[in-house]
Design a protein around this motif. Structure first.
Motif, PDB file in Angstrom:
ATOM      1  N   ASP A 235      75.178 -63.331  18.637  1.00 10.62           N
ATOM      2  CA  ASP A 235      76.582 -63.194  18.229  1.00 10.62           C
ATOM      3  C   ASP A 235      77.389 -62.694  19.428  1.00 10.62           C
ATOM      4  OD1 ASP A 235      78.729 -63.020  16.136  1.00 10.62           O
ATOM      5  OD2 ASP A 235      78.682 -60.928  16.780  1.00 10.62           O
ATOM      6  N   GLU A 236      78.499 -63.356  19.709  1.00 12.82           N
ATOM      7  CA  GLU A 236      79.294 -63.001  20.882  1.00 12.82           C
ATOM      8  C   GLU A 236      79.881 -61.600  20.778  1.00 12.82           C
ATOM      9  OE1 GLU A 236      82.211 -65.936  21.755  1.00 12.82           O
ATOM     10  OE2 GLU A 236      80.808 -67.627  21.567  1.00 12.82           O
ATOM     11  N   GLU A 237      80.281 -61.196  19.569  1.00 11.57           N
ATOM     12  CA  GLU A 237      80.852 -59.863  19.402  1.00 11.57           C
ATOM     13  C   GLU A 237      79.808 -58.791  19.697  1.00 11.57           C
ATOM     14  OE1 GLU A 237      83.057 -57.168  15.927  1.00 11.57           O
ATOM     15  OE2 GLU A 237      82.625 -59.297  15.603  1.00 11.57           O
ATOM     16  N   THR A 238      78.595 -59.009  19.213  1.00 13.85           N
ATOM     17  CA  THR A 238      77.520 -58.057  19.490  1.00 13.85           C
ATOM     18  C   THR A 238      77.220 -58.004  20.987  1.00 13.85           C
ATOM     19  OG1 THR A 238      76.542 -58.636  17.352  1.00 13.85           O
ATOM     20  CG2 THR A 238      75.156 -57.433  18.914  1.00 13.85           C
TER      21      THR A 238
ATOM     22  N   GLU B  22      79.360 -58.570  23.454  1.00 18.56           N
ATOM     23  CA  GLU B  22      80.445 -57.852  24.124  1.00 18.56           C
ATOM     24  C   GLU B  22      80.303 -56.348  23.939  1.00 18.56           C
ATOM     25  OE1 GLU B  22      82.578 -59.065  26.092  1.00 18.56           O
ATOM     26  OE2 GLU B  22      82.316 -61.212  25.747  1.00 18.56           O
ATOM     27  N   GLN B  23      79.947 -55.917  22.746  1.00 20.87           N
ATOM     28  CA  GLN B  23      79.757 -54.481  22.504  1.00 20.87           C
ATOM     29  C   GLN B  23      78.608 -53.929  23.344  1.00 20.87           C
ATOM     30  OE1 GLN B  23      79.165 -54.174  18.280  1.00 20.87           O
ATOM     31  NE2 GLN B  23      81.327 -54.605  17.791  1.00 20.87           N
TER      32      GLN B  23
END
Length: 535
Positions: A359-362, A364-365
């Motif tokens: 997942d891209e959001e994961t 980035e975090q």
């Protein structure tokens, strides 16, 4: 005694010298002016006469040992005009020096000669990568010991040196072109291309044989390219295009010797590569982080996705984290265990960003967390700019065949380095490269043989697996069967507050509980949800 020819007389004298233990040589021969036929000749002991005085002897620090003793041993033969043969007319057999023992007679120069068959065996051993010493020992064993072998290790090496000098008679460039022309004569599908510099000197050399062309047509969707130094006499960069076949065996699609690693050289190489393969572009190409290479790929491979080697990226990550540790340790010699653990966790987090997060959001975090931990962020910033080329979450739609690095190319390069030496001339370089390629093709044939001999093991007798086992090669079928098993242990669970379902896929152990989890919403989300049940 009488002899039919002077050659027969000479061979007798050589044999006699070997039996008695003395070196022999030819003293003179007189020929008729009318037809050039030998009228008379004399064969002597090699110790005959005296060495001429050298005017430089007083300047020589280590003069050669004296070997001449004015020995009078000789055999003279003359032509019998009536019979047309030769008879012994002058003979002296008393030596004035010590003769060789039977155990050392084989070391005399006049007794050492490499036959045509031995020369063929020496060349064959050299082509197979067997060193001169090992090949000479093998030849000695075959004839029952070195006493029965009429050549020494030095003769063996001199024979190979003479062979290479004959091969290089036209120089490096001319001999290479002759080699390529011989390959074209064997198979017209062989291709090579040369790029000349401003001084009309050969700069870059690319070549492919017939099987490389065929292999790329079938298996050229994913290509790895890497260069390595120090495998040739001029330490020029040597590169190979490689990929997988249906048995996951390494295949070579082309090779190149470069003058340098500049944008112009890489651009010419990639354009030549496509031209040789009828313009077919790979779907995916993996390289290292060379900026000139990346720029050329972007210009030439317009239809290909360019991926960066994860191994090289991880090596750079280790290097920069190590620099961070060194700086911190010099500023604060006494580091706590917690500090060391935090430094080690940077690599683990970076590896997770590369391979685990879908997942891209994961992603980035997690990458933001790495930034917060690292004090030096210049390298992290540079690698983040090209995250689409190495991060798992950005590669969902990329066709990779499971390849994430240039390991195939590096594997070929490592095998080449085992056979190559830096002093190899161009012909030996090409010959040994061809031998490595043949080894790869031999592995392919072995895999083909095993696939036709062995029946794949089917864990569940379902129609789909039975059909797949007949269509896929064993190694591909094993991968398919593993995915099929995972799909059979999937379960769905309703989430609270909406109509969505969570799908968990894993492997059941003997207690009917899930092992490692594989899912599409991210591992951390699944573990934090807590609202799932195993079936």
């Amino acid at each position: 005694m009488e002899f039919n020819t002077v050659d027969e007389a000479w061979m007798f004298w050589v044999s006699y010298g070997g039996q008695k233990g003395f070196e022999v040589r030819k003293r003179y021969s007189n020929k008729r002016k009318s037809d050039g036929k030998v009228r008379s000749c004399r064969y002597v002991c090699a110790n005959e006469g005296h060495r001429k005085e050298d005017k430089r002897d007083h300047l020589t620090k280590c003069p050669r040992a004296e070997t001449r003793t004015d020995c009078q041993v000789r055999m003279g033969v003359v032509l019998d005009q009536e019979k047309g043969n030769y008879k012994v007319a002058d003979l002296v057999l008393e030596h004035n020096h010590i003769l060789q023992l039977p155990e050392t007679s084989h070391l005399m120069v006049s007794q050492r000669k490499i036959s045509e068959l031995q020369g063929f065996e020496i060349e064959t051993a050299d082509d197979a990568g067997i060193g001169p010493k090992a090949a000479h020992q093998l030849a000695s064993i075959q004839v029952g010991g070195s006493l029965n072998l009429n050549c020494t290790l030095r003769d063996h090496k001199n024979y190979l040196r003479g062979k290479r000098q004959r091969e290089m008679v036209y120089g490096q460039a001319g001999s290479m072109l002759m080699h390529f022309q011989d390959k074209i004569a064997e198979n017209p599908s062989f291709q090579y291309a040369l790029q000349m510099d401003s001084e009309e000197q050969i700069a870059n050399i690319f070549w492919v044989d017939a099987k490389m062309l065929t292999d790329y047509a079938y298996f050229g969707d994913v290509v790895s390219f890497d260069t390595t130094f120090g495998t040739n006499k001029e330490s020029r960069p040597f590169g190979v295009f490689v990929g997988f076949n249906q048995f996951r065996e390494t295949m070579v699609f082309g090779a190149v010797l470069l003058y340098d690693e500049t944008y112009e050289s890489f651009k010419w190489l990639f354009e030549t590569f496509l031209k040789a393969h009828n313009g077919k572009q790979p779907k995916t190409i993996y390289t290292d982080q060379d900026s000139a290479m990346g720029k050329a790929i972007k210009k030439v491979f317009l239809e290909s996705w360019h991926g960066l080697c994860t191994f090289h990226i991880m090596q750079n990550a280790v290097k920069h984290v190590a620099e961070l540790e060194d700086e911190e340790s010099s500023n604060s010699p006494k580091q706590t265990a917690e500090d060391n653990e935090e430094e080690r966790s940077i690599l683990a987090d970076f590896s997770a960003c590369m391979f685990e997060y879908e997942d891209e959001e994961t992603f980035e975090q997690a990458f933001s967390t790495i930034r917060a931990k690292a004090s030096k962020q210049s390298w992290l910033d540079s690698i983040y700019k090209v995250k689409e080329k190495w991060a798992e979450c950005y590669m969902k739609d990329v066709f990779t065949l499971g390849m994430r690095s240039t390991q195939l190319s590096e594997s070929v390069n490592s095998e080449l380095k085992r056979h190559f030496k830096s002093d190899f001339d161009i012909i030996r370089f090409l010959q040994h490269f061809e031998r490595v390629v043949e080894d790869k093709r031999e592995n392919e044939l072995n895999a083909e043989f095993e696939s036709r001999k062995k029946i794949p093991r089917i864990k569940m007798r379902t129609p789909m697996l039975i059909q797949a086992s007949k269509l896929y090669t064993p190694i591909i079928f094993e991968a398919f069967q593993a995915e099929y098993e995972r799909s059979m242990v999937a379960c769905t669970t309703a989430l609270e507050g909406n109509n969505c379902y969570l799908v968990a896929i894993g492997s059941l152990d003997e207690n009917c509980t899930y092992g490692s989890m594989h899912h599409g919403i991210g591992r951390q989300q699944l573990l934090s949800c807590g609202n799932w049940q195993s079936r």
